[in-house]
Design an enzyme around this catalytic site. Structure first.
Site, PDB file in Angstrom:
ATOM      1  N   HIS A   1       0.825  -1.221   0.000  1.00  0.00           N
ATOM      2  CA  HIS A   1       0.000   0.000   0.000  1.00  0.00           C
ATOM      3  C   HIS A   1       0.858   1.269   0.000  1.00  0.00           C
ATOM      4  O   HIS A   1       0.579   2.182  -0.754  1.00  0.00           O
ATOM      5  CB  HIS A   1      -0.998   0.031   1.162  1.00  0.00           C
ATOM      6  CG  HIS A   1      -1.910   1.222   1.074  1.00  0.00           C
ATOM      7  ND1 HIS A   1      -2.706   1.455  -0.025  1.00  0.00           N
ATOM      8  CD2 HIS A   1      -2.115   2.270   1.908  1.00  0.00           C
ATOM      9  CE1 HIS A   1      -3.365   2.584   0.155  1.00  0.00           C
ATOM     10  NE2 HIS A   1      -3.017   3.101   1.304  1.00  0.00           N
TER      11      HIS A   1
ATOM     12  N   LYS B   1      -9.874  12.871  -6.418  1.00  0.00           N
ATOM     13  CA  LYS B   1     -10.863  12.063  -5.682  1.00  0.00           C
ATOM     14  C   LYS B   1     -11.079  12.627  -4.289  1.00  0.00           C
ATOM     15  O   LYS B   1     -10.127  13.047  -3.631  1.00  0.00           O
ATOM     16  CB  LYS B   1     -10.329  10.627  -5.602  1.00  0.00           C
ATOM     17  CG  LYS B   1     -10.787   9.772  -4.437  1.00  0.00           C
ATOM     18  CD  LYS B   1     -10.190   8.368  -4.523  1.00  0.00           C
ATOM     19  CE  LYS B   1      -9.684   7.862  -3.192  1.00  0.00           C
ATOM     20  NZ  LYS B   1      -9.136   6.511  -3.235  1.00  0.00           N
TER      21      LYS B   1
HETATM   22  C1  R5P Z   1      -6.314   4.274  -1.467  1.00  0.00           C
HETATM   23  O1  R5P Z   1      -5.422   4.878  -0.934  1.00  0.00           O
HETATM   24  C2  R5P Z   1      -6.058   3.022  -2.246  1.00  0.00           C
HETATM   25  O2  R5P Z   1      -4.975   3.168  -3.113  1.00  0.00           O
HETATM   26  C3  R5P Z   1      -7.285   2.617  -3.029  1.00  0.00           C
HETATM   27  O3  R5P Z   1      -7.589   3.654  -3.936  1.00  0.00           O
HETATM   28  C4  R5P Z   1      -8.458   2.376  -2.141  1.00  0.00           C
HETATM   29  O4  R5P Z   1      -8.104   1.539  -1.090  1.00  0.00           O
HETATM   30  C5  R5P Z   1      -9.586   1.741  -2.933  1.00  0.00           C
HETATM   31  O5  R5P Z   1     -10.699   1.614  -2.095  1.00  0.00           O
HETATM   32  P1  R5P Z   1     -12.161   1.499  -2.711  1.00  0.00           P
HETATM   33  O6  R5P Z   1     -12.110   0.439  -3.757  1.00  0.00           O
HETATM   34  O7  R5P Z   1     -13.021   1.111  -1.523  1.00  0.00           O
HETATM   35  O8  R5P Z   1     -12.521   2.836  -3.243  1.00  0.00           O
END
Ligand code: R5P
Length: 317
Positions: free
Chosen positions: A133, A195
């Site tokens: 991550h 976002k």
């Molecule tokens: C965020 O920091 C991660 O890189 C992903 O964008 C995030 O975990 C995606 O989560 P979701 O699919 O629930 O929007």
């Protein structure tokens, strides 16, 4: 390939298929272990192979049910340490709890650090992980970490696909570096979506910086959880005139309501790896394709066992 019988690979119950594919790549049998539950719900593990003085690897993704898989991993480590394994490497294809990696408000934990401490205390000597991550999570462990990336397999897939007129899109600011690596490897333009996260399940894609009209899109991220990030960005991209939209992520967490969202989103293909096993519901979503990280993990395990360089693995990325 020649590997000494000093090498042992064990599997937790999160991803036995991946562990067994890793063993196939290495040409060795999976280590024997018996995992059961006592009537009171506690987990019991007995390693059936002799591990005294051996180089042991335990493959376990701390995916859903996260706490169960985590505790099982800790028990496994304790078991191997007390059985006198000479070195224990935790192979964590998907590291759950990674996203809580800082205090961004008062009175919240840093679970990524807590879990790293637990794994080390339980007996791990090394970690082999995939897309943690954030790169700095390597430093949460006070033991050596070899950090692989799903980009190795995903990049190859999209290179072979030869998408023309390509714009690589980062669905948020955090993924900009990854998107720019994809763009330079695949020869595309770069764009970014602004976002805003409303809460754990909801996100809003507000604006796009970069040219997407009439372009084929590859949008990349490390994790698809509820798919809010990808689906809201895909809708905005379509509104702004994007043609085909491909989506890639290393970890397909697919937490509810990811499948419903993906079915309705203007996405042509979703490509993830098998760091987390997919359930049957995922097979109903026709657009999901799964690539295997087994040979990448197998190759890394072989190199760790032989004290060879892991960095060379990245030369093809
Ligand atoms: C965020 O920091 C991660 O890189 C992903 O964008 C995030 O975990 C995606 O989560 P979701 O699919 O629930 O929007």
């Amino acid at each position: 390939m020649f590997l000494s019988d000093n090498l042992k690979i064990f599997s937790g119950s999160s991803n036995p298929e991946l562990a067994s594919d890793v063993c196939k790549y290495l040409g060795i049998p999976l280590g024997g272990a018996h995992i059961e539950r006592f009537p009171d719900g506690e987990k019991a593990i007995r390693v059936e192979d002799d591990v005294r003085g051996r180089d042991c690897f335990v493959v376990q993704s701390t995916c859903k049910p996260v706490d169960e898989h985590l505790v099982e991993l800790l028990i496994y480590l304790d078991c191997l340490r007390r059985a006198s394994a000479s070195r224990i490497t935790v192979v964590i294809p998907y590291f759950g709890y990674a996203r809580q990696d800082r205090k961004d408000e008062g009175r919240v934990p840093i679970t990524a650090k807590l879990v790293a401490n637990l794994i080390t205390t339980a007996g791990a000597n090394r970690v082999l992980a995939i897309d943690l991550h954030a790169n700095q999570l390597q430093g949460f462990f006070d033991i050596p970490v070899d950090h692989l990336t799903g980009e190795l397999v995903l990049n190859k897939y999209f290179r072979d696909k030869k998408i023309n007129n390509l714009t690589v899109v980062s669905p948020d600011v955090g993924n900009m570096k990854m998107a720019s690596r994809y763009a330079s490897n695949l020869g595309g333009e770069l764009a970014i979506v602004h976002k805003k996260r409303v809460n754990g399940r909801e996100v809003e894609a507000n604006e796009i910086i970069g040219e997407v009209e009439g372009r084929n899109i590859l949008m990349c991220d490390d994790i698809i959880a509820t798919a809010g990030t990808m689906c809201s960005a895909a809708s905005l991209l379509k509104e702004r005139g994007a043609e085909k939209i491909f989506v890639s992520a290393t970890h397909g967490v697919f937490a509810s309501p990811a499948f419903e969202r993906l079915e309705q989103a203007p996405i042509d293909e979703v490509v993830v790896t098998n760091t987390i096993p997919l359930n049957e519901r995922a097979q109903e979503v026709g657009s999901i394709k799964v690539l295997s990280v087994a040979s990448m993990l197998g190759e890394a395990i072989k190199r760790i066992h032989r004290n060879e360089s892991i960095s060379n693995l990245f030369n093809n990325i």
